[in-house]
Scaffold this motif. Structure first.
Motif, short mmCIF file in Angstrom:
data_model
loop_
_atom_site.label_atom_id
_atom_site.label_comp_id
_atom_site.label_asym_id
_atom_site.label_seq_id
_atom_site.Cartn_x
_atom_site.Cartn_y
_atom_site.Cartn_z
N GLY A 175 0.83 -1.21 0.00
CA GLY A 175 0.00 0.00 0.00
C GLY A 175 0.86 1.25 0.00
N MET A 176 1.91 1.25 0.81
CA MET A 176 2.84 2.38 0.88
C MET A 176 3.49 2.62 -0.48
SD MET A 176 4.58 1.18 4.48
CE MET A 176 6.16 1.99 4.22
N ALA A 177 3.94 1.53 -1.12
CA ALA A 177 4.59 1.63 -2.42
C ALA A 177 3.62 2.15 -3.47
CB ALA A 177 5.14 0.26 -2.84
N ALA A 178 2.39 1.63 -3.47
CA ALA A 178 1.39 2.04 -4.47
C ALA A 178 1.15 3.54 -4.39
CB ALA A 178 0.09 1.28 -4.23
N ALA A 179 1.04 4.07 -3.18
CA ALA A 179 0.80 5.50 -3.00
C ALA A 179 1.98 6.31 -3.52
CB ALA A 179 0.56 5.79 -1.52
N ALA A 180 3.20 5.84 -3.22
CA ALA A 180 4.39 6.58 -3.64
C ALA A 180 4.59 6.52 -5.16
CB ALA A 180 5.62 6.03 -2.92
N ILE A 181 4.30 5.36 -5.76
CA ILE A 181 4.41 5.26 -7.22
C ILE A 181 3.44 6.24 -7.86
CG2 ILE A 181 4.08 3.76 -9.25
CD1 ILE A 181 4.46 1.34 -7.25
N THR A 182 2.21 6.26 -7.34
CA THR A 182 1.17 7.13 -7.90
C THR A 182 1.63 8.59 -7.84
OG1 THR A 182 -0.49 5.56 -7.14
CG2 THR A 182 -1.27 7.77 -7.69
N GLU A 183 2.18 8.98 -6.69
CA GLU A 183 2.62 10.38 -6.58
C GLU A 183 3.79 10.67 -7.52
OE1 GLU A 183 2.24 13.01 -3.07
OE2 GLU A 183 4.36 12.58 -2.81
N MET A 184 4.75 9.73 -7.60
CA MET A 184 5.90 9.97 -8.47
C MET A 184 5.48 10.06 -9.94
SD MET A 184 9.43 7.82 -8.87
CE MET A 184 10.47 8.53 -7.61
N ALA A 185 4.42 9.32 -10.29
CA ALA A 185 3.96 9.33 -11.68
C ALA A 185 3.05 10.53 -11.98
CB ALA A 185 3.21 8.02 -11.98
N GLY A 186 2.90 11.42 -11.00
CA GLY A 186 2.13 12.64 -11.26
C GLY A 186 0.71 12.61 -10.74
N GLY A 187 0.35 11.57 -9.99
CA GLY A 187 -1.00 11.49 -9.42
C GLY A 187 -1.19 12.48 -8.29
N THR A 188 -2.45 12.79 -7.98
CA THR A 188 -2.75 13.72 -6.89
C THR A 188 -2.63 13.00 -5.54
OG1 THR A 188 -5.08 13.10 -6.87
CG2 THR A 188 -4.44 14.89 -8.37
N PRO A 189 -2.58 13.77 -4.45
CA PRO A 189 -2.58 13.13 -3.12
C PRO A 189 -3.79 12.20 -2.94
CG PRO A 189 -1.98 15.43 -2.89
CD PRO A 189 -2.38 15.24 -4.33
N ALA A 190 -4.95 12.61 -3.43
CA ALA A 190 -6.15 11.77 -3.30
C ALA A 190 -5.97 10.46 -4.08
CB ALA A 190 -7.38 12.53 -3.80
N GLN A 191 -5.36 10.55 -5.26
CA GLN A 191 -5.12 9.34 -6.06
C GLN A 191 -4.12 8.42 -5.36
OE1 GLN A 191 -4.14 11.22 -9.84
NE2 GLN A 191 -6.03 10.42 -10.77
#
Lengths: 296, 220
Positions: A175-191
């Motif tokens: 879960g931690m990794a998924a959130a960080a990947i999403t942010e690094m790829a340009g996703g929003t905090p909510a994403q």
């Protein structure tokens, strides 16, 4: 101080900054350390992660002989080019396995959030690195974002297999990794929060049943699948898919599932895969204990 | 909040394979060593719960002895701590307890030499983080993450205020404090977590206060 994912996301939105930044500022406040110090401490952790992956990809073997060499096999398989799933996923899998194989061999690793789940976050980070070309600073931020979500899980549920099953270890890490990947790829905090929720939902109920009590079987392969799970969930969140159950409620569900799990399935090597005939045979062989003298 | 720093989550850097069973155990052993203040001649370690069931495979035994030898979680010497202890003449006993402890990862460490002994109970709560729950029969809470002082004193009015005054005079901020006593008016123990390391002069000053029997510090 943020207490849950909703507050974490809200802080990032209201300050118009990344999740990583919220975590960095909180760390500075709580510890009184400078931004430079906090960054250099995380940079040191990143270096340990890089060295562990490198060591694992070169090939290691654990003392018990149960694990080792799978990261090498996966890299060779990727090089042949005939794989079915994506290259980034398989690269993440191989690097997660590499880290956890080093851990099993009593090598030096960085617990993320624990040693048994240390492969997932670095595995995915070093795989998406080839795709997203982050700066060193962005790679360090990836770890702060992971840490922010792990911080919520650790304080509201658990990150220990003995307390909450493997869902609390590899589940939290994924879960931690998924959130960080999403942010690094340009996703929003909510994403990022959606990615965490989607990943953890799919790790719920995961028992901690290490064969012979060792952090090897099935831990190493669970790190692999945790990494793959994180990558897919990040893609889902970036596609705009949301979790019907909010992230904080998923974390709470995970905590309650962990509490109702029998102790045989919480790192005691008394149930699950550890209690299979082969699991028991391996245990007897490793520790030289006759099978008939083992507890049921 | 049990976890306060991001480095409790991303970290510690450690020798594998288990943050709870290896790094946590090393930290429990090291707190015991730090409180004892010297290398003990003997150590008896009892494991409960998951620690008792799986300590051999996790290196919990080598890690906790490594801690007692004052090794950090990432010290490579942890792997050979039993041999090092043996070479130093330390006598070691491990006990697998059947009793069910409050926390699944619990260790009771008793260390000593000709001068005295110390008994401590620690739990490993995940990710390498520990809590010390008992010291020489006193219940307490000690994370092991901050510098701390332990003050053994007589349970009398003013004893706590005296210690707090000395700390205030030296501009030392208290982060967490706990007072524990066995019986009213008898022996009591103050556990004080502070933000910075405490100079030896401050410790000496605390020792001169009325009703203060013993002061020990634990560095971060």
């Amino acid at each position: 101080m943020f207490r849950n994912v909703a507050e974490l996301v809200e802080l990032a939105v209201s300050r118009n900054c990344k999740i990583a930044e919220v975590m960095i500022q909180q760390e500075m406040e709580v510890t009184g350390k400078s931004r430079e110090d906090v960054f250099s401490m995380m940079d040191r952790n990143l270096k340990v992660m890089e060295q562990a992956v490198e060591k694992g990809l070169a090939g290691v073997k654990s003392h018990s002989g149960l694990t080792g060499g799978d990261a090498v096999l996966m890299q060779a398989y990727i090089e042949k080019g005939n794989f079915l799933s994506g290259e980034t996923i398989l690269d993440a899998v191989s690097k997660a396995v590499a880290t956890n194989e080093v851990n099993a061999a009593m090598g030096t690793i960085c617990a993320t959030p624990t040693a048994g789940s240390a492969g997932v976050v670095p595995g995915t980070l070093f795989a998406v690195k080839h795709k997203l070309h982050p700066t060193r600073e962005e790679m360090i931020e990836f770890l702060f974002t992971s840490g922010a979500f792990g911080f919520v899980v650790a304080n509201n549920a658990s990150i220990s297999g003995a307390a909450g099953g493997c869902q609390a270890e590899v589940g939290s890490a994924a879960g931690m990794a998924a959130a960080a990947i999403t942010e690094m790829a340009g996703g929003t905090p909510a994403q990022a929060a959606e990615a965490m929720a989607i990943t953890l939902k799919n790790m719920l109920g995961l028992v901690c049943d290490p064969v012979a009590g060792l952090v090897e079987v099935p831990c190493v392969k669970r790190n692999a699948m945790g990494a793959a799970n994180a990558m897919v969930a990040a893609d889902m969140a970036l596609a705009g898919i949301t979790s019907r159950i909010p992230c904080d409620e998923v974390i709470d569900a995970m905590y309650k599932i962990g509490q109702t799990m029998p102790s045989a399935l919480r790192e005691t090597a008394q149930g699950g895969l550890a209690a299979t005939p082969t699991g028991r045979e391996l245990e007897a062989k490793i520790f030289g204990i006759p099978l008939d003298r083992r507890e049921p | 909040m049990k976890y306060r720093s991001v480095f409790d989550i991303i970290g510690p850097v450690m020798i594998g394979p288990s943050s709870s069973h290896t790094a946590g155990a090393a930290r429990i052993g090291r707190v015991a060593r730090s409180l004892f203040g010297r290398e003990p001649k003997w150590a008896t370690v009892s494991f409960y719960g998951s620690f008792a069931k799986t300590y051999r495979g996790h290196g919990t035994d080598v890690a906790i002895i490594g801690g007692i030898l004052d090794f950090d979680t990432f010290d490579e010497r942890i792997k050979t701590s039993l041999q090092i202890a043996d070479a130093n003449g330390m006598k070691i006993t491990f006990i697998e307890e059947e009793a069910v402890a409050d926390h699944p990862n619990t260790a009771r460490v008793i260390i000593g030499d000709d001068q005295g002994q110390l008994e401590l109970v620690g739990i490993s709560i995940g990710g390498g983080k520990i809590e010390i729950t008992e010291l020489n029969g006193f219940l307490l809470q000690l994370s092991g993450n901050h510098p701390a002082i332990l003050v053994m004193h007589n349970d009398r009015y003013g004893a706590i205020a005296g210690v707090a005054n000395v700390l205030a005079k030296h501009a030392i901020n208290i982060g967490h404090m706990n007072v524990s006593r066995k019986e009213k008016g008898q022996l009591a123990l103050m556990t004080i977590e502070v933000d910075q390391n405490i100079e030896i002069g401050v410790i000496e000053e605390l020792k001169t206060l009325p009703n203060i029997l013993q002061v020990t510090k634990i560095a971060e």
